[in-house]
Design an enzyme around this catalytic site. Sequence first.
Site, short mmCIF file in Angstrom:
data_model
loop_
_atom_site.label_atom_id
_atom_site.label_comp_id
_atom_site.label_asym_id
_atom_site.label_seq_id
_atom_site.Cartn_x
_atom_site.Cartn_y
_atom_site.Cartn_z
N GLU A 49 -37.58 25.79 -54.21
CA GLU A 49 -36.49 26.15 -55.11
C GLU A 49 -35.26 26.59 -54.32
O GLU A 49 -34.12 26.22 -54.64
CB GLU A 49 -36.92 27.29 -56.04
CG GLU A 49 -38.13 26.97 -56.90
CD GLU A 49 -39.43 27.46 -56.29
OE1 GLU A 49 -40.26 28.02 -57.02
OE2 GLU A 49 -39.62 27.25 -55.06
N CYS A 94 -42.39 31.86 -57.69
CA CYS A 94 -43.03 33.16 -57.42
C CYS A 94 -42.10 34.29 -57.84
O CYS A 94 -40.87 34.15 -57.88
CB CYS A 94 -43.38 33.27 -55.94
SG CYS A 94 -41.96 33.26 -54.82
N THR A 123 -71.65 13.61 -32.56
CA THR A 123 -70.54 12.65 -32.56
C THR A 123 -69.55 12.98 -31.45
O THR A 123 -69.03 12.09 -30.77
CB THR A 123 -69.83 12.66 -33.93
OG1 THR A 123 -70.74 12.21 -34.93
CG2 THR A 123 -68.60 11.78 -33.92
N LEU A 140 -59.70 13.22 -31.79
CA LEU A 140 -59.50 13.76 -33.14
C LEU A 140 -58.04 14.13 -33.40
O LEU A 140 -57.74 15.14 -34.04
CB LEU A 140 -60.41 14.96 -33.40
CG LEU A 140 -61.92 14.71 -33.35
CD1 LEU A 140 -62.69 15.95 -33.77
CD2 LEU A 140 -62.33 13.51 -34.20
N GLU A 169 -65.52 13.79 -40.66
CA GLU A 169 -65.64 12.43 -40.16
C GLU A 169 -67.01 12.12 -39.55
O GLU A 169 -67.17 11.12 -38.87
CB GLU A 169 -64.53 12.14 -39.14
CG GLU A 169 -63.16 12.03 -39.77
CD GLU A 169 -62.19 11.19 -38.94
OE1 GLU A 169 -62.55 10.77 -37.83
OE2 GLU A 169 -61.06 10.96 -39.42
N GLY A 185 -74.70 14.04 -44.11
CA GLY A 185 -75.88 14.29 -44.92
C GLY A 185 -75.99 15.74 -45.36
O GLY A 185 -76.38 16.02 -46.50
#
Length: 356
Positions: free
Chosen positions: A46, A69, A190, A198, A287, A294
């Site tokens: 704003e 706010c 990994t 990354l 990733e 899992g």
Amino acid sequence: MGLALNEAAKGLGRTHPNPVVGAVVAKGAQVLGVGHHRRAGGPHAEVEALRQAGKRARGADLYVTLEPCNHQGRTPPCTEAILSAGIARVFVGSIDPNPLVEGKGAQRLRAAGLTVRTGVLQEACNATNEMWFKFITRKLPWVVLKAAVTLDGKLATASGDSRWVSGEKARAMAHALRDELDAILVGVGTAIADDPRLTARGKGLRDPVRVVVDSTARLPPDARILRQRSAAPTLVACTLRAPPVRVKALQRAGAEIVRCNSRNGQVDLKDLLKRLAGRGLTSVLVEGGARIHGSFLSRRLWDELYLFIAPKLAGCDAHSWAGFEGPGRMREAPAARIVDSSQVGDDLLVTARPLR
């Protein structure tokens, strides 16, 4: 409001622990100023739009994707800036669920005599801040799982080779995802096998905070994720029982250690998510690998899935992307709903969400 939404999108991945917000000052069809929240501690949307409009803001309308706010934080209340500028009407997309705001901004403006209309393009505005809404109300980050798999659901061949399952366009889209989310997370398996950086590679993209789930501090101190120069820190999540010698070696290599509670001898992922939220991280891109995916799937700790499906077949001895012990009966299988599918180069992107 559509223009304000476009402005808000410019802040994706850059405002944590704050929401993304866009604002427009207009008189009729004439746009006088636009703005978006760029970073925590910086001017709110704003204020940016009002500064651009200047004196022309008096008697004009303000469109903002999230309720202004009405409290003093790192910056002064936006409601006071709106009143000082002489705005006549305010159109709001989403009501802010933050207990510090939640309706108080709209109340303050109405009490001062302004016309305030809420719920303008509310569904689209809510979707823009869906991740932040979860963060601010549940103290947990939004969790996005991402995997590239073959038509038969495999992420690597039997030898472990996974370069590359998906095509160039899909990989570019994955880097754009890294740019839009606050953190990226992988398991130590990994991190050791692939030795990834990354980072978000592409013009103008920024790196997310990098997180390695490493219960016993096995990550080599010379891993590329620690050697790669980046403005983003690398966090290594260990259990309280991780060997101190290994932990100190990782710290010397530049890692920040996040000590987590354990669950079955491994890092408790929900505890880790709470700790990431405590650092102001509102979203996490997971990733892999298969065991990490899992774990998030079986514990129902995910909110969204991006599955890139490549037109390839890897065979029955290849590695599945979802490494968890499945149910005995199909009716007991965790269920999801597909919310979108699209072609990305030669690959198919399926987007899904869990059925709660």
